[in-house]
Scaffold this motif. Structure first.
Motif, PDB file in Angstrom:
ATOM      1  N   MET A   1       4.735  -2.765  -0.899  1.00 21.08           N
ATOM      2  CA  MET A   1       4.682  -2.405   0.417  1.00 21.08           C
ATOM      3  C   MET A   1       5.568  -1.016   0.742  1.00 21.08           C
ATOM      4  O   MET A   1       5.178  -0.282   1.486  1.00 21.08           O
ATOM      5  CB  MET A   1       5.170  -3.559   1.280  1.00 21.08           C
ATOM      6  CG  MET A   1       4.217  -4.877   1.235  1.00 21.08           C
ATOM      7  SD  MET A   1       2.555  -4.577   1.852  1.00 21.08           S
ATOM      8  CE  MET A   1       2.890  -3.650   3.554  1.00 21.08           C
ATOM      9  N   ASP A   2       6.579  -0.903  -0.132  1.00 24.69           N
ATOM     10  CA  ASP A   2       7.470   0.204   0.200  1.00 24.69           C
ATOM     11  C   ASP A   2       6.758   1.395  -0.359  1.00 24.69           C
ATOM     12  O   ASP A   2       6.767   2.651   0.241  1.00 24.69           O
ATOM     13  CB  ASP A   2       8.653   0.046  -0.821  1.00 24.69           C
ATOM     14  CG  ASP A   2       9.498  -0.866  -0.343  1.00 24.69           C
ATOM     15  OD1 ASP A   2       9.593  -1.461   0.844  1.00 24.69           O
ATOM     16  OD2 ASP A   2      10.545  -1.421  -0.814  1.00 24.69           O
ATOM     17  N   LEU A   3       5.914   1.331  -1.319  1.00 24.62           N
ATOM     18  CA  LEU A   3       5.020   2.365  -1.800  1.00 24.62           C
ATOM     19  C   LEU A   3       4.302   2.669  -0.941  1.00 24.62           C
ATOM     20  O   LEU A   3       3.671   4.042  -0.729  1.00 24.62           O
ATOM     21  CB  LEU A   3       4.414   2.268  -3.258  1.00 24.62           C
ATOM     22  CG  LEU A   3       5.556   2.078  -4.371  1.00 24.62           C
ATOM     23  CD1 LEU A   3       4.899   1.451  -5.821  1.00 24.62           C
ATOM     24  CD2 LEU A   3       6.302   3.099  -4.730  1.00 24.62           C
ATOM     25  N   LYS A   4       3.430   1.943  -0.552  1.00 26.69           N
ATOM     26  CA  LYS A   4       2.284   2.055   0.686  1.00 26.69           C
ATOM     27  C   LYS A   4       2.819   2.885   1.931  1.00 26.69           C
ATOM     28  O   LYS A   4       2.446   3.948   2.256  1.00 26.69           O
ATOM     29  CB  LYS A   4       1.865   0.722   1.210  1.00 26.69           C
ATOM     30  CG  LYS A   4       0.852   0.876   2.393  1.00 26.69           C
ATOM     31  CD  LYS A   4       0.465  -0.412   2.927  1.00 26.69           C
ATOM     32  CE  LYS A   4      -0.433  -0.038   4.302  1.00 26.69           C
ATOM     33  NZ  LYS A   4       0.205   0.482   5.272  1.00 26.69           N
ATOM     34  N   ASP A   5       3.903   2.461   2.222  1.00 25.25           N
ATOM     35  CA  ASP A   5       4.709   3.208   3.282  1.00 25.25           C
ATOM     36  C   ASP A   5       5.110   4.469   3.091  1.00 25.25           C
ATOM     37  O   ASP A   5       5.014   5.635   3.907  1.00 25.25           O
ATOM     38  CB  ASP A   5       5.801   2.353   3.903  1.00 25.25           C
ATOM     39  CG  ASP A   5       5.570   1.055   4.631  1.00 25.25           C
ATOM     40  OD1 ASP A   5       4.636   0.882   4.939  1.00 25.25           O
ATOM     41  OD2 ASP A   5       6.601   0.070   4.536  1.00 25.25           O
ATOM     42  N   GLU A   6       5.652   4.781   1.902  1.00 27.95           N
ATOM     43  CA  GLU A   6       5.869   6.130   1.334  1.00 27.95           C
ATOM     44  C   GLU A   6       4.627   7.000   1.155  1.00 27.95           C
ATOM     45  O   GLU A   6       4.818   8.325   1.524  1.00 27.95           O
ATOM     46  CB  GLU A   6       6.787   5.995   0.145  1.00 27.95           C
ATOM     47  CG  GLU A   6       7.083   7.310  -0.308  1.00 27.95           C
ATOM     48  CD  GLU A   6       8.031   7.468  -1.433  1.00 27.95           C
ATOM     49  OE1 GLU A   6       8.427   8.342  -2.098  1.00 27.95           O
ATOM     50  OE2 GLU A   6       8.655   6.199  -1.895  1.00 27.95           O
TER      51      GLU A   6
ATOM     52  N   HIS B   1       1.914 -11.937   3.482  1.00 27.17           N
ATOM     53  CA  HIS B   1       3.026 -11.005   3.428  1.00 27.17           C
ATOM     54  C   HIS B   1       2.434  -9.902   3.685  1.00 27.17           C
ATOM     55  O   HIS B   1       3.328  -8.882   4.007  1.00 27.17           O
ATOM     56  CB  HIS B   1       3.921 -11.379   2.281  1.00 27.17           C
ATOM     57  CG  HIS B   1       5.048 -10.493   2.207  1.00 27.17           C
ATOM     58  ND1 HIS B   1       6.293 -10.702   3.039  1.00 27.17           N
ATOM     59  CD2 HIS B   1       5.219  -9.448   1.216  1.00 27.17           C
ATOM     60  CE1 HIS B   1       7.116  -9.738   2.224  1.00 27.17           C
ATOM     61  NE2 HIS B   1       6.456  -9.025   1.352  1.00 27.17           N
ATOM     62  N   ILE B   2       1.558  -9.477   3.011  1.00 28.36           N
ATOM     63  CA  ILE B   2       1.097  -8.214   2.710  1.00 28.36           C
ATOM     64  C   ILE B   2      -0.253  -7.702   3.396  1.00 28.36           C
ATOM     65  O   ILE B   2      -0.198  -6.095   3.530  1.00 28.36           O
ATOM     66  CB  ILE B   2       1.012  -7.897   1.094  1.00 28.36           C
ATOM     67  CG1 ILE B   2       0.923  -6.554   0.738  1.00 28.36           C
ATOM     68  CG2 ILE B   2      -0.440  -8.422   0.831  1.00 28.36           C
ATOM     69  CD1 ILE B   2       0.936  -6.408  -0.667  1.00 28.36           C
ATOM     70  N   SER B   3      -1.028  -8.368   4.103  1.00 34.08           N
ATOM     71  CA  SER B   3      -2.156  -7.824   4.575  1.00 34.08           C
ATOM     72  C   SER B   3      -2.047  -7.402   5.972  1.00 34.08           C
ATOM     73  O   SER B   3      -1.218  -7.757   6.743  1.00 34.08           O
ATOM     74  CB  SER B   3      -3.271  -9.209   4.675  1.00 34.08           C
ATOM     75  OG  SER B   3      -3.132  -9.679   3.391  1.00 34.08           O
TER      76      SER B   3
END
Length: 331
Positions: free
Chosen positions: A209-214, A231-233
C-alpha cells in the motif's frame, strides 16, 4: 478516473487429453473421441482504473490465478478480450507484448519458487532493468537496485546473497523489488501473502500500500482471505467456478453482500463479535468439477435458495445499486 485495463467476457479452458489414445472412449458400444476440458474461466468481465486496487476473491481453484495469467498473456485466452490503455492486446504476439512487459509486472504467490536460486539478489533485480533499458549500464542498475532494496525493507549488503539465505517474508520483498525494478504501471499480486506467516502478512500488505501511494500504480490483487482483501481493496469481484458472481466497491460488498455465495464466504470468516456482518449461511455439498459444469447457475447445487430457474438459466450480472452488481435469479 480513467480505465487502465478492461477485461471483457474472458474465457480460458484447458484440454487434459493431449494424447490421442486418451481421447478414445467406448460409449453405447461404439468407439468415440472425447476430450476432457477444464473450464477454468467462463466469460468474466471487469475493469481496473488508474491508481486503483481491484481484488478477485474466492475459494482455491475458482480461476483467480488463471484469470491473472490470461490477462497478461502468460496463457493465451480462448475467448473474450483484454484492453490495456485503450489498445486491444488479446491477439498480440510475444514480440508485440515485449514492450508491455515493462509496464505490467507480477508478484507471485510462492516466494520460494519464483526466484532463481542460482542468481544473487542484485542480479535478480538488475537483469530486468538492463533488459528493459531502465538503467543504461551495470553501475546505474546497481545503484537503483540498492535504492529499491532499501525501499522494500532490505539492507544493501543483502544484495550479494542468494534467495535461500532469506526467510519467506524477505523473499517476497525481493519479489516486490524485482517488480518495482522496471517502473511498472500495473502490478498483479497473486496471493502474495498466503504463503507467509500471519505476523509477516501485515508487513507485506502495508508495504504494497505504501508503494502504491508513492508510485501511483494500479493493482490486481488476488486472495482467498477476506480480511486481506478488506485491508487493501478499492473494489472487488467474488469468483465462483470461473465466473464473477458479485462485484462492487469494498464498502458495498462488506456492508451489503447479496449473493448467497458471498454471504457464505463471510459466514466462514471467524469473528470475535457477537453480531456478524450478515446472517450465517452454510454451504452444502462440494464444489462441482470445472470439467463438468452444472447447468444454469453454477452455484445452484449448493445454494439453499435455489429455484427451478436456477437449474436451467445462467444468471447475468444485474445492478443492485450504483456500481454494485450480482448474478443471481433470486435478487
Amino acid at each position: 478516473m480513467s480505465k487502465l485495463i478492461e477485461v471483457k467476457d474472458l474465457v480460458q479452458r484447458f484440454n487434459l487429453t493431449t494424447d490421442f489414445l486418451d481421447k478414445l472412449k467406448f460409449k453405447d458400444g461404439k468407439l468415440k473421441i472425447e476430450s476432457r476440458i477444464v473450464n477454468a474461466v467462463n466469460g468474466i468481465s471487469f475493469n481496473i482504473n488508474e491508481g486503483e486496487v481491484f481484488s478477485l476473491v474466492g475459494e482455491s481453484g475458482c480461476g483467480k490465478s488463471t484469470t491473472a495469467r490470461t490477462i497478461i498473456k502468460l496463457i493465451e485466452p480462448k475467448g473474450g478480450s483484454v484492453i490495456y490503455k485503450g489498445q486491444d492486446i488479446t491477439d498480440w504476439n510475444p514480440n508485440q507484448m515485449l514492450p508491455l512487459r515493462k509496464d505490467i509486472q507480477m508478484i507471485f504467490q510462492d516466494p520460494y519458487a519464483s526466484l532463481n536460486p542460482r542468481q544473487k539478489v542484485k542480479d535478480i533485480i538488475m537483469e530486468p532493468m538492463l533488459f528493459h533499458k531502465v538503467a543504461t549500464n551495470k553501475n546505474e542498475a546497481y545503484e537503483k537496485c540498492i535504492e529499491i532494496l532499501m525501499k522494500v525493507g532490505l539492507r544493501p549488503e543483502q544484495a550479494n546473497r542468494y534467495p535461500h539465505q532469506f526467510s519467506g517474508g524477505q523473499r517476497q520483498r525481493i519479489g516486490i523489488a524485482r517488480a518495482l525494478a522496471v517502473e511498472p504501471e500495473f502490478i498483479i499480486a497473486d496471493e502474495p501473502v498466503s504463503a507467509l506467516d500471519v505476523s509477516i502478512q501485515a508487513q507485506i500488505l502495508n508495504l504494497l500500500m505504501d508503494l502504491k501511494d508513492e508510485y501511483g500504480f494500479s493493482y490486481l490483487f488476488i486472495a482467498h482471505d477476506l480480511s486481506v482483501v478488506r485491508h487493501i481493496s478499492d473494489r472487488l469481484g467474488v469468483m465462483y467456478l470461473g465466473a464473477i458472481v458479485e462485484k462492487g466497491s469494498k464498502e458495498q460488498i462488506f456492508s451489503n453482500p447479496v449473493h448467497p455465495y458471498t454471504r457464505a464466504l463471510f459466514s466462514a470468516v471467524p469473528t470475535i463479535n457477537e453480531e456478524s456482518i450478515t446472517e450465517s449461511l452454510e454451504l452444502k455439498g462440494e464444489i462441482p468439477s470445472p470439467i463438468n459444469l452444472p447447468s444454469g447457475c453454477y452455484f445452484h447445487e449448493r445454494c439453499p435458495f435455489a429455484k427451478e430457474i436456477c437449474k436451467r438459466v445462467i444468471p447475468s450480472l444485474k445492478e443492485i445499486e450504483d456500481g454494485h452488481e450480482a448474478a443471481c435469479h433470486i435478487l
